[in-house]
Design a protein around this motif. Structure first.
Motif, PDB file in Angstrom:
ATOM      1  N   SER A  35       0.876  -1.259  -0.028  1.00 27.72           N
ATOM      2  CA  SER A  35       0.117   0.021  -0.057  1.00 27.72           C
ATOM      3  C   SER A  35       0.841   1.272   0.062  1.00 27.72           C
ATOM      4  O   SER A  35       0.496   2.115  -0.541  1.00 27.72           O
ATOM      5  CB  SER A  35      -0.735   0.054   1.358  1.00 27.72           C
ATOM      6  OG  SER A  35      -1.620  -1.068   1.309  1.00 27.72           O
TER       7      SER A  35
ATOM      8  N   ALA B  72       2.296   1.818  -3.594  1.00 21.98           N
ATOM      9  CA  ALA B  72       1.306   2.368  -4.200  1.00 21.98           C
ATOM     10  C   ALA B  72       1.159   4.233  -4.124  1.00 21.98           C
ATOM     11  O   ALA B  72       1.170   4.715  -4.842  1.00 21.98           O
ATOM     12  CB  ALA B  72      -0.098   1.779  -3.989  1.00 21.98           C
TER      13      ALA B  72
ATOM     14  N   ILE C 101       1.879   7.265  -6.249  1.00 16.92           N
ATOM     15  CA  ILE C 101       1.041   8.119  -6.781  1.00 16.92           C
ATOM     16  C   ILE C 101       1.460   9.646  -6.400  1.00 16.92           C
ATOM     17  O   ILE C 101       1.084  10.537  -7.108  1.00 16.92           O
ATOM     18  CB  ILE C 101      -0.341   7.874  -6.363  1.00 16.92           C
ATOM     19  CG1 ILE C 101      -0.837   6.545  -6.781  1.00 16.92           C
ATOM     20  CG2 ILE C 101      -1.503   8.815  -6.346  1.00 16.92           C
ATOM     21  CD1 ILE C 101      -2.020   5.579  -6.415  1.00 16.92           C
TER      22      ILE C 101
ATOM     23  N   VAL D 142      -0.075  12.108 -15.056  1.00 15.82           N
ATOM     24  CA  VAL D 142      -1.209  11.178 -15.137  1.00 15.82           C
ATOM     25  C   VAL D 142      -0.768   9.992 -15.542  1.00 15.82           C
ATOM     26  O   VAL D 142      -1.216   9.057 -14.999  1.00 15.82           O
ATOM     27  CB  VAL D 142      -2.353  11.732 -16.293  1.00 15.82           C
ATOM     28  CG1 VAL D 142      -3.475  10.877 -16.368  1.00 15.82           C
ATOM     29  CG2 VAL D 142      -2.849  13.117 -15.552  1.00 15.82           C
TER      30      VAL D 142
ATOM     31  N   ILE E 156       0.417   8.031 -12.626  1.00 16.01           N
ATOM     32  CA  ILE E 156      -0.936   7.464 -11.689  1.00 16.01           C
ATOM     33  C   ILE E 156      -1.360   6.337 -12.400  1.00 16.01           C
ATOM     34  O   ILE E 156      -1.443   5.237 -11.907  1.00 16.01           O
ATOM     35  CB  ILE E 156      -1.940   8.665 -11.660  1.00 16.01           C
ATOM     36  CG1 ILE E 156      -1.389   9.866 -10.776  1.00 16.01           C
ATOM     37  CG2 ILE E 156      -3.170   8.076 -10.873  1.00 16.01           C
ATOM     38  CD1 ILE E 156      -2.374  10.793 -10.556  1.00 16.01           C
ATOM     39  N   VAL E 157      -1.620   6.224 -13.922  1.00 13.84           N
ATOM     40  CA  VAL E 157      -2.486   5.234 -14.515  1.00 13.84           C
ATOM     41  C   VAL E 157      -1.579   3.913 -14.396  1.00 13.84           C
ATOM     42  O   VAL E 157      -1.616   2.865 -14.192  1.00 13.84           O
ATOM     43  CB  VAL E 157      -2.589   5.746 -16.056  1.00 13.84           C
ATOM     44  CG1 VAL E 157      -3.178   4.258 -16.712  1.00 13.84           C
ATOM     45  CG2 VAL E 157      -3.705   6.842 -15.880  1.00 13.84           C
TER      46      VAL E 157
ATOM     47  N   TYR F 237       1.393   3.134 -12.834  1.00  9.92           N
ATOM     48  CA  TYR F 237       1.610   2.442 -11.304  1.00  9.92           C
ATOM     49  C   TYR F 237       0.383   2.033 -10.665  1.00  9.92           C
ATOM     50  O   TYR F 237       0.608   1.269  -9.828  1.00  9.92           O
ATOM     51  CB  TYR F 237       2.424   3.382 -10.694  1.00  9.92           C
ATOM     52  CG  TYR F 237       3.889   3.502 -11.046  1.00  9.92           C
ATOM     53  CD1 TYR F 237       4.825   2.454 -10.782  1.00  9.92           C
ATOM     54  CD2 TYR F 237       4.575   4.443 -11.652  1.00  9.92           C
ATOM     55  CE1 TYR F 237       6.212   2.369 -11.084  1.00  9.92           C
ATOM     56  CE2 TYR F 237       5.826   4.395 -12.292  1.00  9.92           C
ATOM     57  CZ  TYR F 237       6.488   3.364 -11.929  1.00  9.92           C
ATOM     58  OH  TYR F 237       7.740   3.334 -12.618  1.00  9.92           O
ATOM     59  N   THR F 238      -0.667   2.448 -10.921  1.00 16.43           N
ATOM     60  CA  THR F 238      -1.837   1.825 -10.295  1.00 16.43           C
ATOM     61  C   THR F 238      -2.189   0.405 -10.816  1.00 16.43           C
ATOM     62  O   THR F 238      -2.134  -0.581  -9.993  1.00 16.43           O
ATOM     63  CB  THR F 238      -3.327   2.453 -10.650  1.00 16.43           C
ATOM     64  OG1 THR F 238      -2.974   3.639 -11.269  1.00 16.43           O
ATOM     65  CG2 THR F 238      -4.108   2.765  -9.399  1.00 16.43           C
TER      66      THR F 238
ATOM     67  N   ILE G 208       1.048  -1.753  -9.825  1.00 16.60           N
ATOM     68  CA  ILE G 208       1.110  -2.419  -8.199  1.00 16.60           C
ATOM     69  C   ILE G 208      -0.026  -2.980  -8.002  1.00 16.60           C
ATOM     70  O   ILE G 208      -0.073  -4.039  -7.210  1.00 16.60           O
ATOM     71  CB  ILE G 208       1.333  -1.183  -7.304  1.00 16.60           C
ATOM     72  CG1 ILE G 208       2.666  -0.283  -7.746  1.00 16.60           C
ATOM     73  CG2 ILE G 208       1.153  -1.445  -5.861  1.00 16.60           C
ATOM     74  CD1 ILE G 208       2.913   0.915  -6.919  1.00 16.60           C
TER      75      ILE G 208
END
Lengths: 180, 330
Positions: free
Chosen positions: A32, A35, A39, A55, A58-59, A61-62, A65
């Protein structure tokens, strides 16, 4: 002033998060925090007006992970601490620290010796995406395509590795037994 | 001074958006019960207030005052933070959605969008995908097998439908040439016939299906399907923590409805004599209704059926759509 506040907030958050990743013994905390840290890094891109990269950070690595969570789910009981078995603690810590300092030195040396200038400075009134696209498809076309081919190879390799036992799913085995 | 004014304006907008969307999300739960009841020839909530309208307030009071239970053996910090991630990311996504055309009050022009970043669409999809961490973390931290299964399903669902929604939206974006939702809206300024649905019908259907999957709505509600895994990731939750998941889900529904309306159905452009703001409200309401309608009309699919339809049907279709669009554009 707001930029400075935002920068320091994000810095502290990112360092704190990655600290948890390294020092926590619980797989769930580590994942967690990883992640979260990834972010929060996107905050720096937003501060530098590089919204597209922020962006994408974010996209990408979401999703990435999320896959790590999948493995964590399969390999660990995520609600329990993991018993770590570390021998030679002193050597590991010394080497880790030394290599970290060494990396920082290597990366920062050119910044101090030469004034770093952008090879392809941002053009005014051209959007983020257009700039990235221009560079990717002119100057960096070959590395870009090579990376694409490497990913394709990795994907095919993954499919081949899984394909071997694709016919033997549990339901098929049961059906085969029932048939006999 | 300009910076301070901007910050005050942004904070005011954010507070208004938060209040309105949270209120709408609450109202949508009432609407859902009424619409479902209507379709199943029942009356739905009728006892509290006229037509059961105050049921909404009653539910809210119940959720707020319920005992906050944290079961034994859960990973407490993660368990506590999971519903907050679900709700917060849903509201963060709203920051880049333009709901109405700009208007002027007392000589001061207001853009009804909290932050018009250049890559608005990508930002919304990114923030919405972060929202799937809510169910995932809840499932992993609950120390409960149903929750764990719900979490696992959240992972497969996100990883597969992210691909479909991304690819399906690429074709219209190639025609427009911008990721800003305001540009996308302005592209369809020519009225009914210039809506992107007519040019990109396949992308429209694919994006709508992916939207249902990403908001965990009924044909794809594997994450919390009662008959299979009790309540999935939310099994151990109660009271306001559970309510936060709920608000997040409905806020996501509103965001997806607004996205579909803006990208494919003409956005907030006025139609004939109907002003843009009202058109937008009508379209978003229609999409919310469609979400509820589908829930009443369609059965739930199995996880393997979902994977099959995603990777063997929807993804190839999206790729073919991109290919054809590319050929036509060149």
């Amino acid at each position: 002033m707001f930029e400075a506040i935002a920068f320091y907030t994000f810095s502290i958050l990112v360092i704190g998060m990655f600290g948890i990743v390294v020092f926590s013994k619980n797989a769930l905390y580590s994942m967690s925090a990883l992640a979260g840290g990834m972010i929060f890094i996107s905050g720096f891109f937003f501060l530098l007006d590089a919204e597209f990269l922020g962006v994408v950070q974010i996209v990408v690595y979401t999703g990435a992970i999320m896959a790590v969570y999948g493995f964590g789910m399969m390999f660990f009981d995520t609600t329990r601490d993991i018993k770590e078995n570390i021998k030679f603690k002193k050597i590991i810590y010394t080497l880790a620290l030394l290599s970290a300092i060494f990396t920082i030195f290597i990366l920062m040396a050119p910044v101090y010796s030469v004034r770093v200038e952008a090879l392809y400075p941002a053009i005014k009134d051209v959007g983020n995406i257009q700039m990235v696209g221009l560079l990717l498809f002119t100057k960096y076309l070959v590395p870009f395509e090579l990376a694409a081919i490497m990913l394709l190879v990795a994907m095919i390799a993954g499919i081949v590795l899984v394909k071997v036992k694709m016919e033997e799913t549990p339901t098929n085995i049961e059906v085969a037994k029932g048939g006999k | 001074m300009i910076e301070t004014a901007l910050i005050i304006e942004t904070v005011v907008k954010a507070v208004i958006a938060l209040a309105v969307i949270a209120g709408m999300a609450g109202f949508a739960t009432f609407l859902e019960r009424k619409v479902l009841a209507f379709m199943q020839r029942r009356l739905g909530p009728m006892h509290v207030g006229p037509y059961g309208l105050l049921q909404l307030a009653a539910d809210g009071i119940k959720l707020f005052t319920k005992e906050d239970i944290i079961p034994q053996n859960v990973v407490k910090p993660i368990f506590v933070i999971a519903p907050i991630i679900g709700a917060v990311s849903a509201f963060v996504a709203i920051a880049a959605v333009p709901y109405f055309p700009q208007f002027t009050v007392f000589g001061y022009t207001i853009h009804p969008i909290i932050s018009d970043i250049n890559v608005g669409l990508l930002f919304i999809m990114g923030a919405a995908s972060v929202g799937m961490y809510g169910p995932l973390l809840a499932g992993l931290s609950s120390h409960n097998k149903w929750s764990l299964l719900g979490g696992a399903r959240a992972v497969i669902q996100l990883l597969s439908f992210e691909v479909v929604s991304g690819l399906s939206i690429l074709a219209p974006l190639m025609m427009i040439g911008s990721l800003s939702l305001i540009d996308i809206n302005d592209y369809q300024i020519g009225g009914f016939s210039s809506w992107l649905v007519w040019k990109q019908p396949l992308a429209f259907v694919l994006f709508a299906i992916a939207g249902f999957a990403e908001t965990n709505r009924t044909p794809f509600d594997l994450v919390e399907f009662e008959a299979e895994i009790v309540s999935g990731y939310a099994t151990e939750y109660s009271g306001m923590r559970w309510g936060l998941f709920f608000i997040g889900e409905y806020a996501n529904m509103i965001t997806i409805s607004a996205l579909v309306s803006i990208i494919f159905m003409g956005g907030y452009n006025p139609l004939w004599i109907i002003p843009g703001a009202i058109m937008m409200l009508v379209k978003v309401s229609f999409w919310i209704f469609l979400f509820l309608w589908v829930r009443a009309a369609w059965p739930h699919v199995r996880p393997d059926q979902l994977m099959w339809v995603c990777w063997k049907v929807l993804m190839p279709l999206a790729l073919i759509n991109i290919l054809i669009t590319g050929i036509v554009l060149v």
